[in-house]
Design a protein around this motif. Sequence first.
Motif, short mmCIF file in Angstrom:
data_model
loop_
_atom_site.label_atom_id
_atom_site.label_comp_id
_atom_site.label_asym_id
_atom_site.label_seq_id
_atom_site.Cartn_x
_atom_site.Cartn_y
_atom_site.Cartn_z
N GLY A 164 0.86 -1.18 0.00
CA GLY A 164 0.00 0.00 0.00
C GLY A 164 0.90 1.24 0.00
N ALA A 165 0.34 2.40 -0.38
CA ALA A 165 1.16 3.62 -0.40
C ALA A 165 1.72 3.92 0.99
CB ALA A 165 0.31 4.79 -0.89
N GLY A 166 0.89 3.72 2.02
CA GLY A 166 1.33 4.00 3.40
C GLY A 166 2.50 3.11 3.80
N GLU A 167 2.42 1.83 3.42
CA GLU A 167 3.52 0.90 3.73
C GLU A 167 4.81 1.39 3.12
OE1 GLU A 167 2.13 -2.78 2.13
OE2 GLU A 167 1.54 -3.54 4.09
N SER A 168 4.74 1.95 1.91
CA SER A 168 5.98 2.40 1.27
C SER A 168 6.54 3.61 2.03
CB SER A 168 5.80 2.65 -0.23
OG SER A 168 5.00 3.77 -0.45
N PHE A 169 5.67 4.49 2.53
CA PHE A 169 6.15 5.59 3.37
C PHE A 169 6.83 5.01 4.62
CE2 PHE A 169 3.46 8.51 0.96
CZ PHE A 169 4.14 9.71 1.08
N ASP A 170 6.19 4.01 5.23
CA ASP A 170 6.73 3.41 6.46
C ASP A 170 8.11 2.79 6.20
OD1 ASP A 170 4.25 4.10 7.37
OD2 ASP A 170 3.49 2.05 7.48
N LYS A 171 8.21 2.06 5.07
CA LYS A 171 9.47 1.36 4.78
C LYS A 171 10.60 2.34 4.49
CE LYS A 171 7.42 -2.98 3.37
NZ LYS A 171 6.90 -3.78 2.28
N ILE A 172 10.30 3.42 3.79
CA ILE A 172 11.35 4.40 3.47
C ILE A 172 11.76 5.13 4.76
CG2 ILE A 172 11.92 6.48 2.12
CD1 ILE A 172 11.61 3.79 0.52
N ALA A 173 10.80 5.42 5.63
CA ALA A 173 11.13 6.07 6.91
C ALA A 173 12.05 5.16 7.72
CB ALA A 173 9.86 6.37 7.68
#
Length: 336
Positions: A164-173
């Motif tokens: 999901g888009a949110g997961e990608s934000f989480d992983k990059i963070a």
Amino acid sequence: MIDELIYLGIETSCDDTAVSVFNNTKNIISEYIITQKIHKLYGGTVPELAARDHLKYTLKLILYILKIAKIKINKIKCIAYTQGPGLKGALLIGISIAKTISLLLKIPNIGINHLEAHIMINFNFCKKKILPALVLLISGAHTIMLNMTKYNLLNMIGESSDDGAGESFDKIARLFDLTPANGISIEKNIPYRFVYNNEKIIKTKQNIKHYNFSFSGIKSNIMKLKTENNNLNMKNIIYNFQNTIINIFTTRIRNILSTNLSYKGIIIGGGVSANKEIRIAIRNISEEFNIEFNKLPKKYCTDNGSMIAFLGFIKINNNKRDYKLSIKAVPNLRII
Ligand code: KG4
Ligand code: ZN
């Protein structure tokens, strides 16, 4: 005078314990949310710990918000709870508490689809005519584009085939050791009016034709970049990452709006829709196409109990209610 009807909403699908009382005359009257901190130690949500924390706080929070609102528990007329999607153990805590209160007070209860609630809460704030609307649901594990013609009539346009888009934000963070490891930290670490843009840094292939999304490639590209180059400018990368995500959404939305002229508005929901630049980009498109954009308050983009209470209110008014005590969580519940 209209009879006051009090609806209680309970949200325990992941790592937020959120409760709310909604009233048919005064709207959201009392709410509270606790974001669990315990997971920080592990770099991701630990299902067992999430369930234990919900058990510790849900009932306490319900009693607390009722006290703040000066409402006696026996005034609740209906109780809504998240049935899915989410972590099974976490969902079961909210469901068990909801069903127990329902049994004791002899009031109906209703299971709510968390994803549908993220979308429908828009209608508690939307004054203008917005349907038919193009809907973009962007939460942690889900990225879904829908066509909404009527209040409860949704058709799928496309969804993410991987993260999901949110997961990608989480992983990059997480990759850059930002805490908390989520989109809020990404947003906070991009300086205001950042100008160094090198869009070629992050390549992404999206199949525009089928309208499905893919986010895992972006994450892999950034990971590769980081291992190949120790001197990467983190702020530059996260700025470009966020821009890449924005471009994916805006390209899709423009594409759909220019081929279907019947839309009257755009609705967004889910945690990622709290992102300021994403909101600005989508609002700009709505102005470009001269259609409505519902400005959902930020705190109702991310998980909250009010969206559950509100959808409970809508469903009960459409005669969807339940007195049964069977406790059924649906971890992979779909929106349609
Ligand atoms: O809807 P939500 O609160 O929970 C789920 O249903 O998943 O969404 C959580 C997601 C997380 O992945 C988080 O990183 C993302 O929403 N998020 C954001 C922002 N605030 C939360 N992503 C980008 N920018 C934000 N400001
Ligand atoms: Zn959510």
